[in-house]
Design an enzyme around this catalytic site. Structure first.
Site, short mmCIF file in Angstrom:
data_model
loop_
_atom_site.label_atom_id
_atom_site.label_comp_id
_atom_site.label_asym_id
_atom_site.label_seq_id
_atom_site.Cartn_x
_atom_site.Cartn_y
_atom_site.Cartn_z
N HIS A 479 37.04 47.68 46.67
CA HIS A 479 37.88 46.53 46.35
C HIS A 479 37.95 46.31 44.84
O HIS A 479 39.05 46.15 44.27
CB HIS A 479 37.31 45.28 47.03
CG HIS A 479 38.12 44.03 46.82
ND1 HIS A 479 39.01 43.55 47.75
CD2 HIS A 479 38.19 43.17 45.76
CE1 HIS A 479 39.58 42.44 47.29
NE2 HIS A 479 39.11 42.20 46.08
N GLU A 480 36.79 46.33 44.18
CA GLU A 480 36.77 46.08 42.74
C GLU A 480 37.38 47.25 41.96
O GLU A 480 38.04 47.03 40.94
CB GLU A 480 35.33 45.81 42.27
CG GLU A 480 34.63 44.64 42.96
CD GLU A 480 35.44 43.35 42.96
OE1 GLU A 480 36.26 43.15 42.05
OE2 GLU A 480 35.26 42.53 43.88
N HIS A 483 41.06 46.93 41.68
CA HIS A 483 41.57 45.99 40.67
C HIS A 483 41.87 46.65 39.34
O HIS A 483 42.59 46.08 38.52
CB HIS A 483 40.55 44.86 40.46
CG HIS A 483 40.65 43.76 41.47
ND1 HIS A 483 41.85 43.16 41.80
CD2 HIS A 483 39.69 43.14 42.22
CE1 HIS A 483 41.63 42.22 42.70
NE2 HIS A 483 40.34 42.19 42.98
#
Length: 819
Positions: A479-480, A483
């Site tokens: 998820h990170e 980004h």
């Protein structure tokens, strides 16, 4: 939760007048003092104004908050015309009130609202405090407004950039004799517009300029949310000094950084993604449109490690006994809100030398990946871009480091270290070129209020991801990493469109994680369907328990992206303490992208996504930029009545569950992994119904082994049961080893404990509230709602133990529940 919205409290003002003048580069020179819990030093800002600003009068109507009807009265600084010689020597401390680099000091206990009296704060400096009268007195000075909060500003001065040796190359004059404001501004203009290929030279001159002497103090004042600066006689942004130095210090209670202890009990300080962003760390322009680069020198005691958003893997420079300096820089323009720093006794975790070394090598692209490498000029402002670097486009695994407190070394070695290479490689296989050249990953203190946070070149992860198997750690890491593309390399032009960051990262985390595990297509599909099932339950719960106006992904509708004439704006609900716990932007954004990918087919959708990334990296976007390009790039037969207007109406501008999603979930059949969970739930219901003493021997239930997400779904189904007896709960605990599972599973287990008052396992709840603060806030509410005195004692005891270190918004929400 019963949330009462108050615009004066809930909305975040962005005050900077970015329509008049833009910061292009920051140079920070800071000292970190753990005894006084203060970061202090200077920041030099380099500005650029355009021809469009020259005719604007610099009116203070939008930004100046007059405290009285008095006319402005100012001290007159000395004229700023200096003869220049090439033999000056410069110090970053020129004129500064000699803060000790690693000094000891008293904790700053000055006012909390940022409204201090400059006369008291800056000994020996004539007062720059003024009252602003917004009336027209014939010739009004231009007012620079910076976003600023919880800072003690000591002095503001113009920087004499013309005094830097060799700087004459940036002027049209063959020799500098008398220096004017126009000439200084010309030098800054030439410096900030240097071609990308000269970035090293540019950084060197920025550093030289930042150490140049001042050539005149500027008038300044602070309001609750901003710092206002003016120069007498400078009536337009073009006339205003384009390089200024601000001497300032943070406050211990400032909301941009948190001073705490790590898991080994050692002091540390870090930016934790505050709702007010970085304005309590340094004065800046917060609106996303203010894309800037930066470089920073940070000094701290030699026992500390300084990590920061920076392209270089900085190493410490020993300054004197017991003190070290760290230097980082960024050449890709980014919003100031993305700047991140963490100073602590972090230990670097070293991976096994052979781990994934083969993957790090450059390799030829497969046919399916050939569209990663597009030919053509990028659409962003010029900077040294990795998308134009052939070796960067094939680099699957960027250089990375992992840091954590020493006590977590074993957990990092077991779980995190081995996941980083396959997750980075998976991201590259889906989206192509990594936007950033390197990555640091830090396990932050227990008071971190979320599971993870991504910034340029650095990811913060909660210690909660290290427990249990690798599933939660892997999905959160993915998820990170996502980004880097969505949220950082491509940012939202309007912060209310949070789904453009979080919706994409949530959708991509499943795809990256399946690739990292090297799952067969049918396995990946099953796991993603199971995840969709869990998120569907969560979205329904969120919609039931949140105000309708906070469920809208594009709340400003046709006014999205609009700002005032000065560039200031307001972020709706940006300060609401409940907002940080809401998942609507993640979940509805995820379901919209999943809906589009299903309509188009994965191959078509991800081919488009790679093209979109190449087109818009380094830029800010609105929802329509993505949707219009998507619809333009898909065949007519696949559009199936899709339009930007329909998607706005059904998904982005309405509260509640989007109608297309409602229809899909009602029509869809349960996936295989979810059916397996349903079968296990039936077994547990039978077990729970059995009498304590059975008259005849019955066959024992045989339970299947479940994946972590299946365990979460199982416990959510069991939470719907009115009663579960202690024997059933004990059997559940033993069958699945629940206290040893990951934090998502343990969270549901704690909910079951609280609901059924399973006193034998209250220790699990206490452990969760103390060690998993990123996820524990909801549990405090459950403990208090039960109206059970023993459960309420657990809540009060845990809050007493953690409240001093707890993140401010979390502490406010919990205190409201408890008192």
């Amino acid at each position: 939760m019963d949330i009462k919205l108050d615009p004066s409290r809930d909305d975040l003002p962005l005050m900077a007048n970015t329509s008049h003048i833009l910061v292009k580069h920051y140079v920070l020179d800071l000292d970190v003092d753990f005894e006084s819990q203060i970061i202090e030093g200077t920041i030099v800002l380099f500005f650029e104004s355009g021809d469009r600003f020259e005719k604007q009068s610099g009116s203070t109507k939008d930004t100046c908050r007059s405290e009285s009807n008095e006319a402005c009265s100012f001290r007159m600084p000395a004229p700023c015309h200096s003869p220049v010689t090439d033999t000056r020597t410069f110090s970053s401390k020129t004129g500064y009130n000699d803060f000790a680099i690693c000094g000891k000091g008293e904790k700053d206990t000055s006012g909390k609202d940022g409204n201090h009296d400059n006369q008291e704060q800056a000994s020996g400096i004539s007062s720059s405090k003024y009252r602003c009268d917004t009336g027209n007195h014939g010739s009004e000075d231009f007012l620079l407004v910076l976003d600023c909060c919880d800072l003690s500003v000591l002095k503001v001065e113009e920087v004499d950039v013309a005094a830097v040796p060799g700087i004459d190359k940036f002027t049209r004059s063959p020799k500098l004799t008398v220096v004017s404001e126009e000439l200084r501004n010309q030098i800054v203009h030439e410096l900030v517009t240097l071609p990308a290929g000269r970035w090293r030279e540019q950084l060197d001159y920025y550093a030289g300029c930042s150490q140049a002497p001042g050539c005149g103090e500027l008038l300044f004042d602070t309001d609750t949310w901003n710092l206002q600066i003016r120069k007498t006689g400078a009536q337009t942004a073009t006339d205003f000094p384009h390089a200024i130095r601000i001497w300032y210090s943070t406050k211990p209670q400032g909301r941009s950084v948190t001073w705490t202890s790590d898991q080994s009990g050692r002091p540390c300080v870090y930016t934790m993604g505050s709702p007010i962003n970085n304005r309590a760390l340094f004065p800046c322009q917060e609106p996303p449109v203010a894309m800037s680069t930066w470089q920073a020198t940070v000094r701290a005691a030699a026992s500390f490690v300084v990590l920061m958003s920076g392209e270089n893997s900085a190493k410490p420079t020993q300054l004197r006994e017991g003190c070290a300096s760290w230097h980082y820089y960024v050449t890709m323009p980014m919003p100031a809100s993305t700047f991140t720093i963490a100073v602590g006794s972090w230990t670097e975790m070293k991976p096994e030398p052979c781990l994934f070394k083969d993957l790090a090598a450059e390799r030829a692209l497969s046919p399916s990946e050939a569209d990663f490498r597009y030919v053509g000029i990028c659409g962003h402002t010029e900077y040294p871009c990795r998308f134009q670097n052939p070796s960067a486009t094939t680099q699957e695994i960027i250089p990375h480091r992992v840091f954590a407190p020493v006590c977590l070394q074993g957990a990092c070695q077991e779980t995190l270290l081995q996941l980083v290479p396959p997750c980075l490689s998976a991201a590259h296989s889906i989206l192509g070129t990594h936007p950033f050249a390197r990555l640091d990953i830090l396990i932050v203190p227990a008071n971190f209020p979320s599971l993870g946070m991504a910034s340029p070149h650095i990811i913060f992860l909660s210690q909660s991801v290290l427990t249990g198997a690798s599933h939660l750690c892997g999905t959160r890491l993915c998820h990170e990493i996502a980004h880097a593309w969505f949220g950082l390399a491509i940012g939202a032009r309007d912060w209310t469109e949070e789904w453009l960051s979080e919706g994409f990262a949530t959708h991509l985390e499943d795809v990256f994680w399946a690739e990292a595990q090297q799952l067969a297509p049918h396995e990946a599909q099953e796991q993603q369907e199971l995840k969709a099932c869990l998120r569907w339950c969560r979205l329904q719960d969120e919609v039931r328990n949140s105000p309708e106006e906070m469920q809208v992904l594009r709340p400003n509708k046709e006014k999205t992206g609009h700002v005032s004439d000065s560039g200031s704006s307001v972020i709706k609900h940006g300060l609401n303490p409940e907002k940080v716990f809401m998942q609507v932007h993640y979940l509805k954004g995820y379901f919209l992208l999943r809906f589009l990918a299903q309509r188009l087919g994965d191959d078509t959708y991800f081919a488009f996504l790679r093209k979109f990334v190449h087109t818009f990296h380094g830029q800010l976007i609105l929802s329509q930029d993505f949707l219009q390009m998507l619809l333009e790039n898909i065949p007519e037969e696949k559009r199936l009545e899709l339009s930007v207007e329909n998607i706005f109406r059904d998904w982005l501008e309405s509260s509640g569950i989007p109608q297309p999603l409602q229809r899909e979930r009602q029509a869809g059949a349960e996936c295989g992994l979810a059916r397996q969970v349903s079968a296990e739930v039936e077994k547990w219901i039978r077990v729970n119904r059995r009498p304590r003493k059975r008259k005849r021997r019955e066959a024992e239930e045989v339970f299947e082994k479940l994946l972590p997400d299946q365990l979460v779904l199982l416990l959510e189904h069991l939470l719907e049961q009115k009663t579960l007896n202690p024997r059933t709960l004990q059997s559940l605990e033993r069958t699945y080893h629940l206290p040893q599972q990951d934090a998502e599973v343990r969270h549901r287990w704690c909910e079951l404990i609280v609901k059924h008052k399973y006193t034998k396992a209250y220790k699990d709840v206490e452990r969760f509230l103390q060690e998993d603060q990123a996820m524990g806030v909801y549990l405090y509410g459950e403990l208090m709602l039960s109206e059970d005195s023993r459960q309420q004692q657990v809540a009060h005891r845990c809050f007493e133990l953690t409240k001093e270190q707890m993140e401010r918004s979390s502490a406010e929400v919990v205190a409201e529940m408890l008192f």
